[in-house]
Structures are given as structure tokens and as C-alpha cells.
Enzyme design. Structure first.
Site, PDB file in Angstrom:
ATOM      1  CD  GLU A 100     -19.795 -75.552  34.241  1.00 20.41           C
ATOM      2  OE1 GLU A 100     -19.979 -76.767  34.068  1.00 20.41           O
ATOM      3  OE2 GLU A 100     -20.574 -74.838  34.904  1.00 20.41           O
ATOM      4  CB  SER A 467     -58.689 -39.273  -7.337  1.00 22.07           C
ATOM      5  OG  SER A 467     -60.084 -39.247  -7.628  1.00 22.07           O
TER       6      SER A 467
END
Length: 592
Positions: A100, A467
């Protein structure tokens, strides 16, 4: 004229000419200076504030881990892991400099040599109709990525250049490089070199080889175009250019360069084994953290989250829930095919929404041939196979009753070319596995398929425990003077529930009555009438108070039917309450 006069006249004319040339040159410099001043003045007026970069911290992914350290989820707007400059290895920095901006540590923000070279090359490229090249330095890219847009205009380039000079004066070179390497997009959803290293090679950056670092440095220019998973040859060509630059810049020797050129691109995608199995668990973690810390902290704060999840328990819980729901569903028979695509040659794309988790190992398939004792199918992966008659006994139907040509169904592979018919369960469920002494949630599954339904039935579904609530009534009875041998009448009863409410007549399952029975028998046999009588004697207020203390219910209705589990709660709350039976009556809070 005398000779002396002629010489004087020539000198006078020469002086006038030089004077005119000087005036022209000075005027040109003045115009250039004024032009540059005006450009700087115009473009400097509305420049964004660059000083925040001094203390800028990029948004970092929050990562979730299981109890043994396995990675299970990630929450992020951008998949990123921040790495300080000191922790970035030299081979990575050298690769990006070579790709770069080789003069990064020398120029003041703009590389004059690079700009001149780009102008000359672009002139040649323009004449040859080739792609134009840029001359942006790393500092300019930082200015663009953090402060400007991606529009391709002279205005943006001027602003970029001005900001580059100012950033160089305000920040050190190391800080600028740190910002750049942690911010850039490198494809595959990865931002910054650390996330990209994991995404492409499944390793931290300090273990990257030179050829791997060069590949990463090759990506910022065009992450999609140079994606090594999709375009390996193009990516390798671009990587080799970076390697050549590394050699030219004297970061590697000629022998290293020649050796690195021979190396192929060896990718190793990051393996995350438990993503699908833990979707419900990790989504619940996300909701909890979002409520506690807020959106920004969760998605940008880089949280490291350790959960008590046990991977072995989680995998087995998912497997058990799916198998149980499938068996239950099969007992209720075959409900029909998903769709019919008889004349659709491109049927694969039209049923993409039916795909399920890979962990299920189910495939979407099309019936392409039918015989009496088998059918031929084509899967979504264009694999041809057979379903034999013995694998569909649970349907209690023949192939002709089940299918037509072109029907779309779910199948699962048994062995080579052999498949079995699958059907999505209509019923759903959830599982919670908890350490009763600490409250640590070791496993949580909120449904059959997260892809089909993200609704978590373990934490979001309010259901009647039925239950399953009775043991709490009997536990309260023991606290209020009852013993396991206390006799309780099991006989019909009718109760008033209040003004304008119907009479309540509870019954046992099977509608039978057994007379006086011990408390223990009432619990063991889950007798409704005995439970209601215990509740009447103990008192409704005590039952409701207990449910609130154990965090089973928040504000239940004050009805005696609550003793039979008619109020609604979640599976996670009920599991937490049940832990008190194991740990000596101590209330625990679920920990995830």
C-alpha cells in the site's frame, strides 16, 4: 551609433527582456500561490474533526465462550478484534507497507514520488485504455475511511490530502498504522487484520507466515475480487505482486522470495463447532447483556463473555429433544409433503427457504421416480438416492398414498444412496439442564429448529406446569405440620370460586376416587383431589407467597386451581424452583 552605444543598447534590451520574464514568472508563482491558498481555504472550511482519532477505539466484536473455552457466538456490527501496534508482527507491517505505501515512514502524509509516478503511469494507462492507478498513502486512506465518504471526486481528494497532512502532525506513525490495520475491510465480513487472520487461516496474527501476511495485504485494494475462497488464481497473482514488492523493498532475500512464490494458498476457515446447537442459548445471552449493558456496549465494546454452558450436555440435549419430538410426531402419522415442483427444473432455488440447520443432517429432496417398494429422490445437492419401504412403516401408508412425482420432502441419509423420510414435528418443546447447587445453566434448548423459529420455549414461552407444580404444594404441607403418612381424603368435591364464576369440580385423571390415602401416595400418584384438599387446609395465601419467593409466578390469580398448576410460568423458572428440592431448600438464581 558608436560601438559602445550599441553594446549599451543590447544590454538595455536584454535587461528589459529578463525583467519581463521575471515579472511573468513571479506573476505565475503568485497566481499559483493564490490558487493553492484559495483551494486550501475553500476545502478547509468544512473539514471534519480529525482529533478524535487520538483516542479513537474502533467497534470490536463481543465473543461468547462455553465453560470449556469453546467459541460459540459473536455479537458485532463489524467482525473485528483490536490489536495494538506493539502486538502486530513485523512481517504483517512489512507486507502492508509493500502493498500500500512503501514510503509511509518517510513522507508527511502525501507521497510526492508516488503522486508523480501515478501521474506518469496513468497518462500511459489512459493512452492504452488500461485501468488508472491511485497514489493514496496509508494516512490518506485513514482520512478517507474515518472522516470522508468513498465518492470519487477531486473535492474529496483535496480534502483527503489536507486531512492527511493534519493527521500526520497530530498522530504518530505507529498510531496511524494501528488505526489503519484495525479498520480496513478484508473480505468475508472481517474488519482488521486480527479478524481476517482467523477468518482465512484460523490462527492469531503472531503465527502468520510471510506468504499469509502477503495475502492479507493483497486484499484491501479489492476484497471481493481477490477473495481466495472464490478466486484463488487471481488472489495468488495479487499475493505474488506483494511478495515481489517485499523483495524490492529489501524485507526478504531473493532466496526467500523464490521460495515463497512456490507456495500455494492454503486456507483454513475458522471452525466453530457449536454455533447451530447453541443458537437458543447464545440468543438468550444476547438479550440479557443487551438489557444490562445496552446495544453499543454489546455490539461495539469487545466484551469477552464466559458462560457455564457444557458443550457435551448441549449437544446431547439438542439430540434428545429432537428425537423425542420426532417420535411423538410419528405416533400421530404422516401429514403430507412440503410442496410439489413436478415441472420445475430449477426447483432447488424455489425451496431454499425450507433449508434447516446442518446439524440435523436433513436435506430437501424431490420425488423423481416411484415404485411399489421404493422411490427415487434427488436432493438439493443434486444427489440421487432411494427411500425403501421398510423405512416408512411409521406412516402406515404405501408410497402411492404418500407421494406424487415432483413432491418435495425432507430426507436424511442412512448410508450410501439410502435415505429415510423425515417430517417436521408439529409439536415443539424445550430442555433446561441446571446445576441445582449453583444455578449454572449447563444446557438450554428452546425448540426443534432455530432456523424455523427463534422463539425460545425455555425462557419466553409461558405454559401451565400442571402436575409439575404439585410437589411445591406438598412441600408447603410438610412445612405446616403434615407428615408423609398423614391421611388425606381422596373423594369428589365442589368449590365456589367467587361471584359470577362457575362452581369448580376438580377430578382425578381417570375420574376415579380412592378414599383416605397418605400424603406420600397423593404425591406419588399425582392425585388432583388430594392436592386441592391439602391446598385448602394450608391456605391459598401461603401457596401464592411461596410461588413468589421461588420466582415461579409473579402475580398469579388467587384461585385454588393454582394448586394443580393452572397458572403460567417458563421452563427456566420451574427448573430453578425445582433445584430447591435438591440443595436443601436454598433458592438459586439461574446463571447463564
Amino acid at each position: 551609433l558608436p560601438k559602445e552605444c550599441q553594446i549599451y543598447l543590447i544590454k538595455f534590451r536584454m535587461f528589459g527582456f529578463i525583467k519581463k520574464i521575471s515579472i511573468v514568472i513571479l506573476s505565475a508563482f503568485l497566481v499559483l500561490f493564490v490558487t493553492i491558498f484559495l483551494i486550501l481555504w475553500v476545502f478547509s472550511n468544512d473539514l471534519p474533526n480529525y482529533k478524535f482519532l487520538l483516542n479513537y477505539e474502533p467497534p470490536v466484536s463481543s465473543r461468547v465462550h462455553a465453560g470449556d473455552g469453546q467459541f460459540i457466538a459473536e455479537f458485532a456490527l463489524q467482525k473485528r478484534l483490536f490489536v495494538p501496534f506493539e502486538a502486530i508482527p513485523k512481517n504483517v507491517i512489512n507486507s502492508f507497507l509493500s502493498a500500500e505505501d512503501k514510503n509511509f515512514f518517510k513522507h508527511p502524509g502525501i507521497d510526492a514520488k508516488g503522486v508523480t509516478r501515478a501521474i506518469i503511469n496513468n497518462f500511459k494507462n489512459y493512452l492504452k485504455s488500461k485501468r488508472l492507478e491511485g497514489a493514496s498513502t496509508i494516512t490518506q486512506q485513514v482520512a478517507k475511511n474515518f472522516l470522508l465518504s468513498n465518492e470519487i471526486t477531486f473535492k474529496r481528494k483535496f480534502k483527503e490530502a489536507i486531512l492527511a497532512f493534519r493527521i500526520e502532525r497530530a498522530l504518530s506513525k505507529e498510531r496511524i498504522m494501528e488505526l489503519y490495520l484495525n479498520q480496513i475491510y478484508l473480505g468475508q465480513g472481517a474488519y482488521g487484520i486480527a479478524a481476517a487472520s482467523l477468518e482465512y487461516f484460523d490462527k492469531p496474527i503472531n503465527k502468520l507466515e510471510y506468504e499469509e501476511a502477503a495475502l492479507l495485504a493483497a486484499l484491501p485494494k479489492a476484497p471481493s475480487r481477490y477473495n481466495p475462497f472464490k478466486f484463488k488464481k487471481i488472489a495468488k497473482k495479487r499475493r505474488n505482486i506483494v511478495l515481489k514488492n517485499l523483495y524490492k523493498n529489501q524485507y526478504i532475500s531473493i532466496d526467500q522470495y523464490n521460495e515463497l512464490l512456490k507456495k500455494d494458498i492454503n486456507l483454513k476457515p475458522r471452525e466453530v463447532k457449536l454455533i447451530e446447537e447453541t443458537n437458543y442459548y447464545s440468543e438468550e445471552i444476547r438479550r440479557i447483556l443487551n438489557d444490562q449493558y445496552g446495544y453499543d456496549k454489546l455490539y461495539k465494546g469487545g466484551l469477552s463473555i464466559r458462560t457455564p454452558l457444557d458443550p457435551t450436555y448441549q449437544v446431547q440435549a439438542v439430540k434428545a429433544l429432537r428425537e423425542g419430538l420426532e417420535l411423538y410426531d410419528r405416533r400421530h402419522g404422516w401429514r403430507g409433503v412440503l410442496a410439489n415442483r413436478k415441472d420445475d427444473l430449477n426447483w432447488f432455488s424455489s425451496v431454499s427457504n425450507l433449508k434447516l440447520e446442518e446439524s440435523l443432517n436433513w436435506k430437501v429432496a424431490k420425488v423423481i421416480k416411484m415404485e411399489e417398494f421404493f422411490v427415487d429422490i434427488e436432493t438439493e445437492d443434486k444427489e440421487i438416492g432411494k427411500i425403501n419401504f421398510e423405512t416408512i412403516n411409521w406412516t402406515k401408508k404405501s408410497f402411492k398414498e404418500l407421494f406424487k412425482l415432483g413432491d418435495i420432502i425432507y430426507v436424511k441419509k442412512i448410508k450410501k444412496n439410502k435415505w429415510e423420510l423425515k417430517q417436521l414435528p408439529k409439536a415443539n418443546g424445550a430442555i433446561v439442564v441446571m446445576d441445582p447447587f449453583t444455578g449454572r445453566v449447563l444446557s438450554l434448548v428452546g425448540g426443534f429448529s432455530y432456523n424455523l423459529s427463534e422463539f425460545n420455549r425455555a425462557t419466553q414461552a409461558f405454559r401451565q406446569p400442571g402436575s409439575a407444580f404439585k410437589p411445591f404444594v406438598y412441600a408447603l404441607a410438610l412445612e405446616n405440620g403434615y407428615t408423609p403418612s398423614t391421611l388425606i381424603l381422596d373423594a369428589p368435591m365442589v368449590m365456589e370460586q367467587g361471584i359470577d364464576l362457575k362452581l369448580w369440580k376438580p377430578e382425578n385423571y381417570g375420574k376415579k376416587f380412592y378414599g383416605p390415602s397418605t400424603l406420600r401416595t397423593g404425591l406419588e400418584k399425582s392425585r388432583n383431589l388430594m392436592t386441592v384438599r391439602v391446598a385448602l387446609d394450608v391456605g391459598l395465601s401461603k401457596i401464592i407467597s411461596m410461588t413468589k419467593k421461588l420466582n415461579i409466578y409473579n402475580n398469579p390469580e388467587e384461585l385454588f386451581s393454582i394448586s394443580l398448576g393452572t397458572a403460567e410460568t417458563t421452563l427456566l423458572k420451574l427448573t430453578s424452583a425445582y433445584s430447591t428440592f435438591v440443595n436443601g431448600g436454598k433458592k438459586i438464581i439461574p446463571i447463564m
